[in-house]
Enzyme design. Sequence first.
Site, PDB file in Angstrom:
ATOM      1  N   PRO A 121       0.795  -1.048   0.124  1.00  9.66           N
ATOM      2  CA  PRO A 121       0.013  -0.165  -0.176  1.00  9.66           C
ATOM      3  C   PRO A 121       0.879   1.179   0.074  1.00  9.66           C
ATOM      4  O   PRO A 121       0.473   2.177  -0.897  1.00  9.66           O
ATOM      5  CB  PRO A 121      -0.837  -0.090   1.359  1.00  9.66           C
ATOM      6  CG  PRO A 121      -0.895  -1.639   1.640  1.00  9.66           C
ATOM      7  CD  PRO A 121       0.401  -2.117   1.098  1.00  9.66           C
ATOM      8  N   TYR A 122       1.911   1.340   0.806  1.00  9.61           N
ATOM      9  CA  TYR A 122       2.872   2.380   0.844  1.00  9.61           C
ATOM     10  C   TYR A 122       3.527   2.385  -0.536  1.00  9.61           C
ATOM     11  O   TYR A 122       3.424   3.616  -1.137  1.00  9.61           O
ATOM     12  CB  TYR A 122       3.886   2.287   1.732  1.00  9.61           C
ATOM     13  CG  TYR A 122       5.323   3.123   1.767  1.00  9.61           C
ATOM     14  CD1 TYR A 122       4.976   4.532   1.976  1.00  9.61           C
ATOM     15  CD2 TYR A 122       6.381   2.797   1.281  1.00  9.61           C
ATOM     16  CE1 TYR A 122       5.854   5.638   2.130  1.00  9.61           C
ATOM     17  CE2 TYR A 122       7.253   3.720   1.230  1.00  9.61           C
ATOM     18  CZ  TYR A 122       7.260   5.000   1.666  1.00  9.61           C
ATOM     19  OH  TYR A 122       8.373   5.829   1.509  1.00  9.61           O
ATOM     20  N   LEU A 123       4.042   1.444  -1.312  1.00  7.33           N
ATOM     21  CA  LEU A 123       4.671   1.822  -2.371  1.00  7.33           C
ATOM     22  C   LEU A 123       3.858   2.228  -3.499  1.00  7.33           C
ATOM     23  O   LEU A 123       4.228   2.831  -4.482  1.00  7.33           O
ATOM     24  CB  LEU A 123       5.523   0.497  -2.709  1.00  7.33           C
ATOM     25  CG  LEU A 123       6.418  -0.152  -2.064  1.00  7.33           C
ATOM     26  CD1 LEU A 123       6.803  -1.467  -2.292  1.00  7.33           C
ATOM     27  CD2 LEU A 123       7.629   1.032  -2.000  1.00  7.33           C
ATOM     28  N   LYS A 126       3.264   6.044  -3.181  1.00  6.98           N
ATOM     29  CA  LYS A 126       4.330   6.520  -3.755  1.00  6.98           C
ATOM     30  C   LYS A 126       4.371   6.570  -5.233  1.00  6.98           C
ATOM     31  O   LYS A 126       4.672   7.621  -6.011  1.00  6.98           O
ATOM     32  CB  LYS A 126       5.702   5.918  -3.145  1.00  6.98           C
ATOM     33  CG  LYS A 126       5.861   5.990  -1.688  1.00  6.98           C
ATOM     34  CD  LYS A 126       5.872   7.466  -1.275  1.00  6.98           C
ATOM     35  CE  LYS A 126       7.085   8.451  -1.692  1.00  6.98           C
ATOM     36  NZ  LYS A 126       7.107   9.828  -1.143  1.00  6.98           N
TER      37      LYS A 126
END
Length: 207
Positions: A121-123, A126
């Site tokens: 989810p973070y990647l 980004k």
Amino acid sequence: MDVLVAGSHGGVGQHVTELLSESEHTAHAMVREESQVSEMEEKFGVDVVVADLTEEVSHAVEGCDAVIFAAGSSGEDVEGVDRDGAIRLIDAAEQEGTDRFVMLSSINADRPAESPEELRPYLEAKLAADEHLQESDLTYTIARPGALTDEPATGKIEAARRVERGEITRADVARTLVTALDAETTHGKTFELIEGDEPIESALDRL
């Protein structure tokens, strides 16, 4: 240049703010909380602006020539901060006429499926922010470091479109972001970086 540092109170951001305060550039430290203003003023002697990436941020970029985006949600609000907050600041910079935008991203941001599930989810957030910046009219640079450490700076990195997974100090990431501000070889470039054997300036010159 007048440079807005988004995430100036964070691990990389504080290094960026300190480096800018010692340079020919003028730093404007963006913080989220009023309580952080006096701390940043006393610690670095810079102008401080309060702005929340999850809200209106256009006032933060007024009069700025460049933005270094070093903010992060630490996994608490990847969509609100890492994706939408970054996009909000990119749009504000475009509207203000702030030409230069240096983005702190993450290694593997363009291939989240190859990373551990808990990081995806973070990647993905980004990646959405990076793509929005790439599609903007801003003169951008996107730096995607490996795992961050708090070891002292070495002043040396490995930088390329693709590098092997590895570590890099927050201090060296900050030095890379600040050096990239004036490095025309980084204009319109997206690159990964880890610790290495080449001085930052020459590594960026070869991109």
